[in-house]
Write a protein that holds these residues in place. Structure first.
Motif, short mmCIF file in Angstrom:
data_model
loop_
_atom_site.label_atom_id
_atom_site.label_comp_id
_atom_site.label_asym_id
_atom_site.label_seq_id
_atom_site.Cartn_x
_atom_site.Cartn_y
_atom_site.Cartn_z
N ARG A 65 0.74 -1.17 -0.14
CA ARG A 65 -0.02 0.11 0.17
C ARG A 65 0.99 1.37 0.07
O ARG A 65 0.84 2.14 -0.70
N CYS A 66 1.87 1.28 0.88
CA CYS A 66 2.74 2.41 0.81
C CYS A 66 3.51 2.87 -0.28
O CYS A 66 3.55 3.83 -0.84
N ARG A 67 3.96 1.70 -1.14
CA ARG A 67 4.93 2.02 -2.28
C ARG A 67 3.90 2.15 -3.41
O ARG A 67 4.24 2.88 -4.23
N SER A 68 2.81 1.55 -3.51
CA SER A 68 1.87 1.83 -4.35
C SER A 68 1.52 3.23 -4.55
O SER A 68 1.46 4.24 -5.34
N SER A 69 1.17 4.07 -3.12
CA SER A 69 0.81 5.45 -3.20
C SER A 69 1.77 6.29 -3.31
O SER A 69 1.93 7.45 -3.92
N ALA A 70 3.27 5.94 -2.91
CA ALA A 70 4.47 6.50 -3.17
C ALA A 70 4.70 6.81 -4.72
O ALA A 70 5.06 8.02 -5.25
N PHE A 71 4.63 5.62 -5.37
CA PHE A 71 4.70 5.61 -6.95
C PHE A 71 3.88 6.70 -7.48
O PHE A 71 4.12 7.42 -8.36
N VAL A 72 2.59 6.57 -7.19
CA VAL A 72 1.44 7.35 -7.89
C VAL A 72 1.74 8.91 -7.57
O VAL A 72 1.78 9.72 -8.44
N CYS A 73 2.27 9.06 -6.30
CA CYS A 73 2.49 10.44 -5.99
C CYS A 73 3.82 11.04 -6.54
O CYS A 73 3.78 12.13 -7.05
N ALA A 74 4.71 10.36 -6.80
CA ALA A 74 5.76 10.69 -7.28
C ALA A 74 5.74 11.08 -8.88
O ALA A 74 6.22 12.12 -9.36
N LYS A 75 4.90 10.23 -9.50
CA LYS A 75 4.42 10.70 -10.86
C LYS A 75 3.91 11.77 -10.86
O LYS A 75 4.31 12.78 -11.90
N SER A 76 2.92 11.98 -10.07
CA SER A 76 2.23 13.40 -10.16
C SER A 76 3.35 14.76 -9.64
O SER A 76 3.13 15.66 -10.25
N LEU A 77 3.84 14.30 -8.81
CA LEU A 77 4.94 15.59 -8.46
C LEU A 77 6.06 15.77 -9.79
O LEU A 77 6.21 17.12 -9.90
#
Length: 362
Positions: free
Chosen positions: A347-359
């Motif tokens: 869960r934490c790595r999925s959310s981090a990946f999505v967030c990084a892409k947006s950033l």
């Protein structure tokens, strides 16, 4: 002025930063003396880093229909392939669990720290955050080591579980400061205290079917090991039941029952003696359903995570707060909690990946 500041050098924070532009000025603030504490604790130091069975059914949150839309952008096989690309090999064990082939969580933490260093990300330890405020187009982060200014902020803190590794209620204080909706948390993935006296069975275990009922309605079922303790029951099946119980009835306002159906070959002499002595069970049992009444969840000292948190409705599909653009919330701070055995680290790595892409697109 920082380009991006993250609160927490845990599973989300470390994974997020290695995906951000190298030319950005990046800083991770961590209140512990070292990074990745929960990764190191995962499955007794063997690192149960994901689970192949992850789906919307393995998580509880306030907007279930968004799980595939958001977390599905980086799912278990993506994490396995990512590690493979750096020659960090994994292996599958029972119930879809994926562990490091080395059986050493430190291998993953060292890798993440190394990649962050190569990406010119700084990590500052022993720094606790007290407040985050937005002024014009930047944020001021007030900490125990002074203030920092950043164009973007990512909150990737843990919750109130594991206070011995600095679990805190920071996200709830932050939510109050910025008028964000949240649900008061409860310990999750922990043992349950029961009304019944089970001390004579203490530290014996059985493979069984465990069902959780609230006011007579079944809300969860699991087919895994149950451990009896002098205060109640524990281990994987109970950990997951505690998540559902804490989520749907954290204050024990409903009649809760745990029904453990034990097959005949699992009924040991010790268990049979208990069933006959205390429950007057008949001879020649083929199966037996033991009904227990939970009285409380174990404390945050024993819980692996917490249920509830900042409502997922407060963030967009990129994990950015609607009310505070430029500020993102990940990890246990959000109202997304998974079953035990790798679901929460995924869960934490999925959310981090999505967030990084947006950033990076910002």
């Amino acid at each position: 002025m920082l380009d991006c500041c993250i609160i927490g050098a845990g599973a989300s924070g470390l994974f997020l930063w290695l995906h951000l532009p190298k030319e950005w000025k990046k800083l991770i603030l961590e209140q512990n003396t070292s990074p990745g504490i929960k990764i190191l604790l995962s499955w007794k130091g063997r690192c149960n880093f994901t689970n192949l069975r992850a789906s919307f059914k393995t998580y509880l949150w306030d907007q279930t229909t968004r799980v595939h839309q958001v977390l599905g952008q980086f799912w278990p096989q993506d994490m396995i392939s990512f590690l493979d690309s750096f020659s960090i090999w994994s292996k599958q064990e029972d119930n879809g669990r994926m562990l490091l082939e080395s059986n050493k969580s430190k291998q993953l933490v060292d890798f993440l720290v190394q990649k962050n260093q190569e990406n010119l990300t700084q990590i500052q330890y022993l720094t606790s955050v007290s407040q985050i405020q937005k002024t014009w187009d930047f944020f001021t982060i007030s900490t125990s080591q002074g203030s920092f200014q950043s164009k973007r902020v990512v909150i990737a803190t843990g919750g109130m579980s594991f206070p011995k590794v600095w679990g805190s209620d920071f996200v709830f204080q932050f939510a109050k400061d910025h008028n964000l909706s949240y649900q008061s948390p409860a310990p999750a993935l922990c043992g349950l205290n029961t009304k019944e006296e089970l001390s004579s069975l203490s530290w014996s275990s059985v493979e069984a079917t465990t069902k959780l009922f609230l006011d007579g309605k079944q809300v969860y079922q699991d087919d895994r090991v149950v451990l009896f303790t002098h205060r109640g029951v524990s281990w994987p099946a109970i950990f997951n039941a505690s998540l559902w119980l804490g989520y749907f009835d954290p204050h024990f306002t409903k009649k809760a029952q745990i029904k453990i159906t034990i097959p005949g070959h699992q009924i040991t002499k010790r268990l049979l003696s208990y069933l006959k002595s205390y429950l007057k069970a008949p001879r020649g049992l083929r199966t037996y359903t033991l009904t227990l009444s939970p009285t409380s969840l174990r404390s945050y000292d024993e819980s692996k995570v917490m249920s509830w948190g900042l409502n997922f409705a407060e963030v967009g599909d990129d994990f950015q707060l609607h009310k505070l653009p430029g500020c993102y919330v990940l990890w246990e701070a959000l109202n997304i909690t998974g079953k035990t055995w790798g679901y929460n680290l995924q869960r934490c790595r999925s959310s981090a990946f999505v967030c990084a892409k947006s950033l990076k697109e910002d």
